[in-house]
Write a protein that holds these residues in place. Sequence first.
Motif, PDB file in Angstrom:
ATOM      1  N   UNK A 102      -7.074  -5.064  20.767  1.00  0.00           N
ATOM      2  CA  UNK A 102      -6.706  -4.048  19.589  1.00  0.00           C
ATOM      3  C   UNK A 102      -7.100  -4.728  18.485  1.00  0.00           C
ATOM      4  N   UNK A 103      -7.931  -3.902  17.644  1.00  0.00           N
ATOM      5  CA  UNK A 103      -8.073  -4.466  16.165  1.00  0.00           C
ATOM      6  C   UNK A 103      -6.765  -4.361  15.363  1.00  0.00           C
ATOM      7  N   UNK A 104      -6.947  -4.891  14.341  1.00  0.00           N
ATOM      8  CA  UNK A 104      -5.718  -5.086  13.438  1.00  0.00           C
ATOM      9  C   UNK A 104      -4.898  -3.888  13.193  1.00  0.00           C
ATOM     10  N   UNK A 105      -5.884  -2.630  12.772  1.00  0.00           N
ATOM     11  CA  UNK A 105      -5.341  -1.645  12.115  1.00  0.00           C
ATOM     12  C   UNK A 105      -4.246  -0.743  13.447  1.00  0.00           C
ATOM     13  N   UNK A 106      -5.238  -0.618  14.676  1.00  0.00           N
ATOM     14  CA  UNK A 106      -4.529  -0.275  15.927  1.00  0.00           C
ATOM     15  C   UNK A 106      -3.340  -0.890  16.252  1.00  0.00           C
ATOM     16  N   UNK A 107      -3.267  -2.349  16.209  1.00  0.00           N
ATOM     17  CA  UNK A 107      -2.466  -3.080  16.621  1.00  0.00           C
ATOM     18  C   UNK A 107      -1.025  -2.958  15.697  1.00  0.00           C
ATOM     19  N   UNK A 108      -1.343  -2.533  14.434  1.00  0.00           N
ATOM     20  CA  UNK A 108      -0.030  -2.244  13.530  1.00  0.00           C
ATOM     21  C   UNK A 108       0.713  -1.063  14.167  1.00  0.00           C
ATOM     22  N   UNK A 109      -0.250  -0.048  14.640  1.00  0.00           N
ATOM     23  CA  UNK A 109       0.423   1.422  15.164  1.00  0.00           C
ATOM     24  C   UNK A 109       1.190   0.959  16.206  1.00  0.00           C
ATOM     25  N   UNK A 213     -15.273   2.867  10.092  1.00  0.00           N
ATOM     26  CA  UNK A 213     -13.983   2.257   9.635  1.00  0.00           C
ATOM     27  C   UNK A 213     -14.035   0.666   9.186  1.00  0.00           C
ATOM     28  N   UNK A 214     -15.494   0.197   9.732  1.00  0.00           N
ATOM     29  CA  UNK A 214     -15.709  -1.059   9.040  1.00  0.00           C
ATOM     30  C   UNK A 214     -16.717  -1.132   7.822  1.00  0.00           C
ATOM     31  N   UNK A 215     -16.976   0.196   7.072  1.00  0.00           N
ATOM     32  CA  UNK A 215     -17.662   0.351   6.082  1.00  0.00           C
ATOM     33  C   UNK A 215     -16.869   0.448   4.987  1.00  0.00           C
ATOM     34  N   UNK A 216     -16.685   1.655   4.057  1.00  0.00           N
ATOM     35  CA  UNK A 216     -15.919   1.489   3.160  1.00  0.00           C
ATOM     36  C   UNK A 216     -14.673   0.920   3.141  1.00  0.00           C
ATOM     37  N   UNK A 217     -13.686   1.113   4.004  1.00  0.00           N
ATOM     38  CA  UNK A 217     -12.340   0.503   4.100  1.00  0.00           C
ATOM     39  C   UNK A 217     -12.665  -1.176   4.015  1.00  0.00           C
ATOM     40  N   UNK A 218     -13.271  -1.673   4.860  1.00  0.00           N
ATOM     41  CA  UNK A 218     -13.466  -3.336   4.669  1.00  0.00           C
ATOM     42  C   UNK A 218     -14.232  -3.723   3.656  1.00  0.00           C
ATOM     43  N   UNK A 419       0.558  -2.012   8.219  1.00  0.00           N
ATOM     44  CA  UNK A 419       1.253  -1.165   7.979  1.00  0.00           C
ATOM     45  C   UNK A 419       0.860   0.076   8.965  1.00  0.00           C
ATOM     46  N   UNK A 420       2.033   0.402   9.832  1.00  0.00           N
ATOM     47  CA  UNK A 420       1.609   1.492  10.741  1.00  0.00           C
ATOM     48  C   UNK A 420       1.119   2.597  10.466  1.00  0.00           C
ATOM     49  N   UNK A 421       1.164   2.780   9.064  1.00  0.00           N
ATOM     50  CA  UNK A 421       0.518   4.052   8.503  1.00  0.00           C
ATOM     51  C   UNK A 421      -0.601   3.841   7.939  1.00  0.00           C
ATOM     52  N   UNK A 422      -1.532   2.602   8.056  1.00  0.00           N
ATOM     53  CA  UNK A 422      -2.701   2.376   7.324  1.00  0.00           C
ATOM     54  C   UNK A 422      -3.641   3.409   7.821  1.00  0.00           C
ATOM     55  N   UNK A 423      -3.914   3.572   9.151  1.00  0.00           N
ATOM     56  CA  UNK A 423      -4.985   4.490   9.541  1.00  0.00           C
ATOM     57  C   UNK A 423      -4.902   5.832   8.913  1.00  0.00           C
ATOM     58  N   UNK A 424      -3.531   6.256   8.886  1.00  0.00           N
ATOM     59  CA  UNK A 424      -3.456   7.791   8.386  1.00  0.00           C
ATOM     60  C   UNK A 424      -3.835   7.754   6.759  1.00  0.00           C
ATOM     61  N   UNK A 425      -3.708   6.591   5.985  1.00  0.00           N
ATOM     62  CA  UNK A 425      -4.179   6.354   4.783  1.00  0.00           C
ATOM     63  C   UNK A 425      -5.754   6.305   4.634  1.00  0.00           C
ATOM     64  N   UNK A 426      -6.202   5.803   5.614  1.00  0.00           N
ATOM     65  CA  UNK A 426      -7.567   5.279   5.791  1.00  0.00           C
ATOM     66  C   UNK A 426      -8.603   6.436   5.527  1.00  0.00           C
ATOM     67  N   UNK A 427      -8.394   7.653   6.392  1.00  0.00           N
ATOM     68  CA  UNK A 427      -9.308   8.660   6.292  1.00  0.00           C
ATOM     69  C   UNK A 427      -9.358   9.351   5.095  1.00  0.00           C
TER      70      UNK A 427
END
Length: 464
Positions: A102-109, A213-218, A419-427
């Motif tokens: 699991x990547x870090x973002x998914x692991x949080x969720x 997801x490894x572009x602008x976010x990272x 944060x469990x909600x990071x991916x929901x914020x990322x998009x």
Amino acid sequence: MTIIRPKTKILTAGQTRRSILKGAAGLAAVTASTGPFIRRARARDRLVFLFWPFGSEIVLGNVEAFNEAYGEDVDARVITGDYPAVVETQLASNAQVDMFYTGRGQASRWYAAGWIRPIDDLPGFDQIESEMQKGVADDSRAPDGKFMALTYYNGGPCCLYRNEKVLAAGGYGGTTNPADYPQTWEEVADICRDLKKRGISEEPLLMNWNNAWGGIPWNLFSHCYSEGEYLVDDGLNATFDENSMFVKVMTDWKQWWDEGLVPRGILTMQEGPMNDAWVSGKHAFHPFQDYQVFSYGDKSGAVGPYNNMNPVMPGATQDTVLVGHAFVAIRNRERSEEDLLRAWKLAQFFGYKNHEGVYHTHKKWVMKANLQVPFESIYEDAEAKAAVMKWMHPELGELQYQWQNEGRARAMACNMLKAAWFEEWMLPMHDMISNDLLLKGDATPKEVARKLRKLWDKLQSKYT
């Protein structure tokens, strides 16, 4: 090559939003027990291990070695396609899974949903943690302080790559003195403006704004941390707003875009074409994960003999941050104590040492792709170093190796990814920066900061 990118596009059809970015209520409905384990009678089931395709030869070789050492028969299943969606579906449906990537973002969720079993109480954990780099250990903890999983590898903190051929043509070539290199983003931008004005490079600054997801976010994380903007605190409360350094980062990005310093096609590129653009040798600077030297330093490419890295990430603080953290997580499910310890042995084989007490797996990742690992002694291993040195700059390679490892040792945990909600914020964040700020210019840097802060606070309230 793509590392820790099982899902490439930042935005897909509605299915991705439904299956990956469900709200807290959806997670709660399928939450598993968060206790250490629940004993049951059945034992000696095959251990089921889910992994993404990169480095499959290493993974399967390790599985074979583990089976031989421990008399096991691990069911190793490579998941192609949309890895997070497939794995989340299996976890939510309570399928038999013992260990998974699991990547870090998914692991949080998935930890918040109760699908990842913390490992703090398992035998030998304290010794493992004592050998890890502090930043990697800090990044492995959930918001509740528990240690989520062992590290398989890290995509590495970002560095600033340099094309010494292009830079030398403008009189900015690298030396052995770190002070001769740009220390701030203002210096980088001024060099780029000069190279463009003189016709040496039309688009000298290849930003990592690729459409993944490894572009602008990272790139956002790496740039913000280099300026001392850490975005959220240890409690996951937002610290960025319209008066923080976040606005400076957005202002810089917008200015560089408007000045034509950055290639216009970057916003629609996937990671592979972006990597190819750097290898073409047309650009002067490129912020990206430091492991990529294994590809960029290939001497057969146009940039290969000239690929170097800045001694530091430019910026006010020059901090580096962990972004591509890949875990081997133990599934939190009903199992006997014996089965739990079997899964723990498997996790240690992939995330610590093998049965002979050797950092077997991590050394392989260093030698294959220069990936960051949590145990610094591997970088001192002569065989591992020799494998990486062949990708380093022909003349400045020893210094480049030193600068890379110094950046890794300094790398900080990225609290936002916890944060469990990071991916929901990322998009929405990606859309706002890519479209509203850069492409259309409909939003100012301050407006972007204000809207993204409001969204973070709203999601935090929803999940907590």
